[in-house]
Motif scaffolding. Sequence first.
Motif, mmCIF file in Angstrom:
data_model
loop_
_atom_site.group_PDB
_atom_site.id
_atom_site.type_symbol
_atom_site.label_atom_id
_atom_site.label_comp_id
_atom_site.label_asym_id
_atom_site.label_seq_id
_atom_site.Cartn_x
_atom_site.Cartn_y
_atom_site.Cartn_z
ATOM 1 N N GLY B 129 0.801 -1.209 0.000
ATOM 2 C CA GLY B 129 0.000 0.000 0.000
ATOM 3 C C GLY B 129 0.827 1.248 0.000
ATOM 4 O O GLY B 129 2.049 1.211 0.053
ATOM 5 N N ALA B 130 0.174 2.340 -0.059
ATOM 6 C CA ALA B 130 0.865 3.614 -0.089
ATOM 7 C C ALA B 130 0.166 4.562 0.855
ATOM 8 O O ALA B 130 -1.043 4.533 0.967
ATOM 9 C CB ALA B 130 0.812 4.179 -1.492
ATOM 10 N N VAL B 131 0.929 5.362 1.539
ATOM 11 C CA VAL B 131 0.326 6.440 2.312
ATOM 12 C C VAL B 131 1.125 7.709 2.120
ATOM 13 O O VAL B 131 2.210 7.701 1.551
ATOM 14 C CB VAL B 131 0.292 6.156 3.828
ATOM 15 C CG1 VAL B 131 -0.762 5.172 4.187
ATOM 16 C CG2 VAL B 131 1.651 5.758 4.311
ATOM 17 N N ASN B 132 0.554 8.769 2.618
ATOM 18 C CA ASN B 132 1.220 10.053 2.536
ATOM 19 C C ASN B 132 2.262 10.100 3.636
ATOM 20 O O ASN B 132 1.947 10.370 4.788
ATOM 21 C CB ASN B 132 0.194 11.165 2.723
ATOM 22 C CG ASN B 132 -0.935 11.003 1.728
ATOM 23 O OD1 ASN B 132 -0.924 10.069 0.923
ATOM 24 N ND2 ASN B 132 -1.902 11.881 1.807
ATOM 25 N N VAL B 133 3.472 9.845 3.273
ATOM 26 C CA VAL B 133 4.543 9.666 4.240
ATOM 27 C C VAL B 133 4.643 10.819 5.216
ATOM 28 O O VAL B 133 4.719 10.645 6.416
ATOM 29 C CB VAL B 133 5.908 9.603 3.525
ATOM 30 C CG1 VAL B 133 6.954 9.201 4.529
ATOM 31 C CG2 VAL B 133 5.864 8.680 2.353
ATOM 32 N N SER B 135 2.674 13.396 5.707
ATOM 33 C CA SER B 135 1.514 14.114 6.213
ATOM 34 C C SER B 135 0.873 13.397 7.384
ATOM 35 O O SER B 135 -0.024 13.923 7.997
ATOM 36 C CB SER B 135 0.492 14.305 5.114
ATOM 37 O OG SER B 135 -0.050 13.058 4.778
ATOM 38 N N ASP B 140 -6.769 10.415 5.399
ATOM 39 C CA ASP B 140 -6.681 9.603 4.198
ATOM 40 C C ASP B 140 -7.164 8.188 4.471
ATOM 41 O O ASP B 140 -8.003 7.655 3.757
ATOM 42 C CB ASP B 140 -5.199 9.543 3.780
ATOM 43 C CG ASP B 140 -5.070 9.709 2.284
ATOM 44 O OD1 ASP B 140 -5.997 10.254 1.685
ATOM 45 O OD2 ASP B 140 -4.037 9.280 1.750
#
Lengths: 695, 695
Positions: B129-133, B135, B140
């Motif tokens: 997965g991906a997240v807003n590193v 922030s 989200d």
Amino acid sequence: MPELTVTVGVSPYQLDREILIKLDQCDESGHDFVVAPISNPLFRQKMADALTKGFEDRNQLIQAPFSPQELYLRTSDSSDRLVGLTAEWANLDAKDPAERYMAEKVGEYHPYLSAQKGYGKYGERGFTGAVNVQSNSFVDVHSKVNENAHRLTVETCAALLALVMVGGCLQVFEKELLWASYIGISAIIVPSLNTHSTQFINYARMICRALNDYAFHQLWVRVPLDDLTSGDKQQAWKNWMLLKQMCDYSSKLQIALVIKSKLPDQEYISQWFAEPIKCIVLPTTTFTTNPKGYPVLSKPHQNLVRRLLQFTSYVVIEEAEGELTCDTGNHQKFLRYLAQMQDDMSSLEKFAAGYKDYLQSPLQPLMDHLESATYATFEQDPIKYQLYEKRFWTVFQRTTNSHTGRGPLVDRSLNAAKLACRKVKVYALEKNPNAYVTLQRKMESVWKDDVTVFFGDMRFWQPPEKADILVSELLGSFGDNELSPECLDGAQRLLKDDGISIPSSYSSYLAPLSSTKLYNQVTALNGPAHFETPFVVLFDAVDSLATPQKVWDFVHPNPQLPTDAHSVARVDNHHNTRYATNRFTCPKTALVHGLAGYFDAVLYKSITLSICPETHTPGMFSWFPIYFPLKKPILVPSGAIIETHLWRLSSFSKVWYEWSISTEFASANEHGSHTDMKTSTPVHNLNGSSYWIGL
Amino acid sequence: MPELTVTVGVSPYQLDREILIKLDQCDESGHDFVVAPISNPLFRQKMADALTKGFEDRNQLIQAPFSPQELYLRTSDSSDRLVGLTAEWANLDAKDPAERYMAEKVGEYHPYLSAQKGYGKYGERGFTGAVNVQSNSFVDVHSKVNENAHRLTVETCAALLALVMVGGCLQVFEKELLWASYIGISAIIVPSLNTHSTQFINYARMICRALNDYAFHQLWVRVPLDDLTSGDKQQAWKNWMLLKQMCDYSSKLQIALVIKSKLPDQEYISQWFAEPIKCIVLPTTTFTTNPKGYPVLSKPHQNLVRRLLQFTSYVVIEEAEGELTCDTGNHQKFLRYLAQMQDDMSSLEKFAAGYKDYLQSPLQPLMDHLESATYATFEQDPIKYQLYEKRFWTVFQRTTNSHTGRGPLVDRSLNAAKLACRKVKVYALEKNPNAYVTLQRKMESVWKDDVTVFFGDMRFWQPPEKADILVSELLGSFGDNELSPECLDGAQRLLKDDGISIPSSYSSYLAPLSSTKLYNQVTALNGPAHFETPFVVLFDAVDSLATPQKVWDFVHPNPQLPTDAHSVARVDNHHNTRYATNRFTCPKTALVHGLAGYFDAVLYKSITLSICPETHTPGMFSWFPIYFPLKKPILVPSGAIIETHLWRLSSFSKVWYEWSISTEFASANEHGSHTDMKTSTPVHNLNGSSYWIGL
């Protein structure tokens, strides 16, 4: 449209006449070039005799210049139509009579040694020895044996004998390379050795030297495309890989791929597409005979040869050992026929043909103003705009607000509205002052009252009213890489609260990739920064190592954004930063050169477009994939985990990617226990030092 | 003579007062510096609170500047006596209450997430997965969960939660680094993470950034010297290795080695000697109490600390968690006492102390004329000349012919002859015109008629008569590397048919070696050619990975040589070329930086000298070992084969070495089957392009 070309040569195993006569003969039968051994059997005999001599005489014989009688390739006449072939008999691995002869001669010379069965494997347990590499110093062995007979085991003697022969073979190899370089022939084919062979390391070193110091145009290593029934199916590939590593991945090292009757499985064929194939070698035994008695290739062989002809036009027809005929005219005609066979090429293929493996820097549409020709290229894509029209048609119950280049989106919007029997009001907004001129002319001449054209940046522009639909065309090869997220964030305040963005979302995808060609091209750009720059490129000479996986996505309108966020990217762009990691299992031992990037997008509801290989929208060519290179390729064992790390990061004035690849595998030692290994590349493009996209 | 120095600091886990007061207090108790956390619990509370807020508020809180109340380190006053410590509580791996608190807070915020037990391991199967590193974008996740609850598995949610926390921790980490850099403190200690941790990769990236962009003098990574009772005994070392690789082997990356009560086995200690240890951390719990109640270290700990003090003088005494006392004065006094304890140093050790890990280019005695100081250094060696004298005494039934520098060999010859009651005639031959002057003066004043001095090169000189004994002193650190074989070949015609050469033979030895310090020093020389040059160096900060193996030898007089071969090297030096390969089993996973080279020699019959570690002639210091570097270090798994390849090659005018290392191991995949892996470095110094010795 491009046509496959073929340059057919012939490779006789032995020659019984003057090379120039042979060349004439081949001319008549239509061959373009001849592959010929550099030296002839007289020289071979002399080398075998040399082994029986004492120190000084032997050295003199080996170091003496070639006499013309010992050479097939004697002058530089016609050297552009000759490819040299180094002596196969200087190869200890080959089951060659000359080799056995040399072994016997050595054996006769010293009864103690001749008592050994064969010659031991160099590097075996119990023997780590040294010999005079270049001197072929049998006397050395001889005196050692006499002096220390009580200390030398049988194994050691055998190993020493093997090493002596290595020395001799290497001198022959070097002599031939230097001669071929001197007379200036265009290319040379050298044998490929098994890495377990006694002489592999010294052979590899000689190839390094030749690549560095000798004046060849091309050096082709003979590599068999084998389908081994037992043992490691990647053995030939692994041998080639070790040679590459010893030569520090020299871009001058190329392959002459020998295609035999039995082809391996597709995955063991495709691994070679990532390697620099410069010559296809087809032994006559690979051909079959058709009902009319002519030589032909099987369908799978035909497909393979046609695929390989996209990488090189050089084909060698190799006559079987002992055959002295030059009757390969029909083989050659068949190959020319094969090359001219036409496939039905799609418009995508036609368009693509000129772009294969050509590295392009990604566009900077926000920071730079694109040129008209760039728009023209994009506008050729018939599929992309059909999808946009379909999408407009689906959503046309409202007014539209479009952001545009030279206006194709506006045209499609109006078309769709007409089909949907809706009256729409279109605001066309353009930030490129030059494209704006074109739009104004089009407004006056074609669109009239339906469209109002504005000049401005969507992130800062003040609209006369808010829109129902915001249409934009800002996607790059990796989806977000042309800053669509930042642009659409800034434009979100132009949209009504229940407004729709087209596209409504897009996702990026990654997969590890092997491609010596792309690696060499980045190297040729000369400068480490290029290895930290993603390139837009249509992949061809690559081996894809896995199905791409999704890395992240963006959704518009973004519900996180504060309302009326003006040019939000300049203030706080954290919500558009990303980090993603993906794990792939490496299906075979592979050399990873970087990452292949793709995207797909949802325009509206079920209307999507994709450039991922598995789901590619048919016929669409607006986007080629993106390539994230690695500074140094990494060799990954079969079954290992390839873990990719990708960051999308942002500062006040720019957006950039960083990337890194780590690998995980278990290494087994001789006792059967395992140790976990984890390795990593450096972080590439740290802090956007080499590549960034301006905000 | 050099003394171990110690600079003792103290590391409080928590601080309850102003840092400047603390500093004063430590001054009184005799500490040199203080290690202090950068921020204090107020900041920690603020960050935990931030997680409970919505998107904008949270981001504002995290991005807001520090308030002075949140910091222990507030000003640049005394910053040279402060070492910063980044927040341990920003470490997801730690079993820390603050971390659990943060996790709970996040859990409370969204009931769906709080239902999960713990937070999933990032990178587990089923989630990429991906997240807003940056922030810390919980919103989200929140919106995703609402929107796609049907699509998100429990596992995915847990992983997302973990990632959100990673984002927050990284921001804290970055904030602290930037502040510490701003106030200019001299060094900073950062935590070491397990590579399996969810945040390792992002942590490693942040370290890379700090090394590249922030203005620290020093960045020390906390690394535990653990003796794990279960699992991989090299885990901490492997974590460190992965961090190094991600930072591209940056020479700025250094270690704070934490020494605990239980020490691991010697091989797992010595691996750290090859790494850049800049700080020793001794928790107070590592000390024991002596009968008088004072803190002391066990004997093995004392030995280890004294060894480590040869690499660095920084020691931190770390108070246990929760202890707020500053009662480490006695610990500090014990360390100063330990550093001043005197060992009896041998003359070798005294001489060597200044040369440890100092790279010297090998001498070119044939091509260049050495300086008098160089001779003087060599003549200090008491042992070498004793051996020569012993040898002369053994063989003195005949006349002697000596080749010399400033005459110590001549003196020893005459002494030995006197002891043996033999009358000898000595011819002293010198090619260095300056050394020749010294010899002439010595002949006139001391030697008189016993010695005749000649000026000339032994390879070309015509003697008045042939000699019984030829004495020379031409050996280099690798035996043959100062061209003794070529010189003695040329001088062989000066010897009678049954004459004796002293030395009569010599052999070279190699072993793979790990040493970050040597690698960094070669890197600092700035230029790829230095990685293709062998260096003479006294090894200290190295880890020897195997017992050296013999690679080759030379014998004098050489029976192969034609009689009266004049300056044979210039005509044909093939008999002095060599190729050797050796195989070593790597005892543990190791980073190989190059090869260590040694030699031994037979002077005459049983009189030998050696610089090999296992057989080193006691007290002799004329030769340090030689180091063949690698351009890039290679990571070799435990149990793998390290195969070394070394060539000694020769042309008309020069002699040079080439080298390469290959590795062999089996990689096991998840199905339990193995694939053979073979890798290789490039051939170094191909064709003597970077380094050679002139003939």
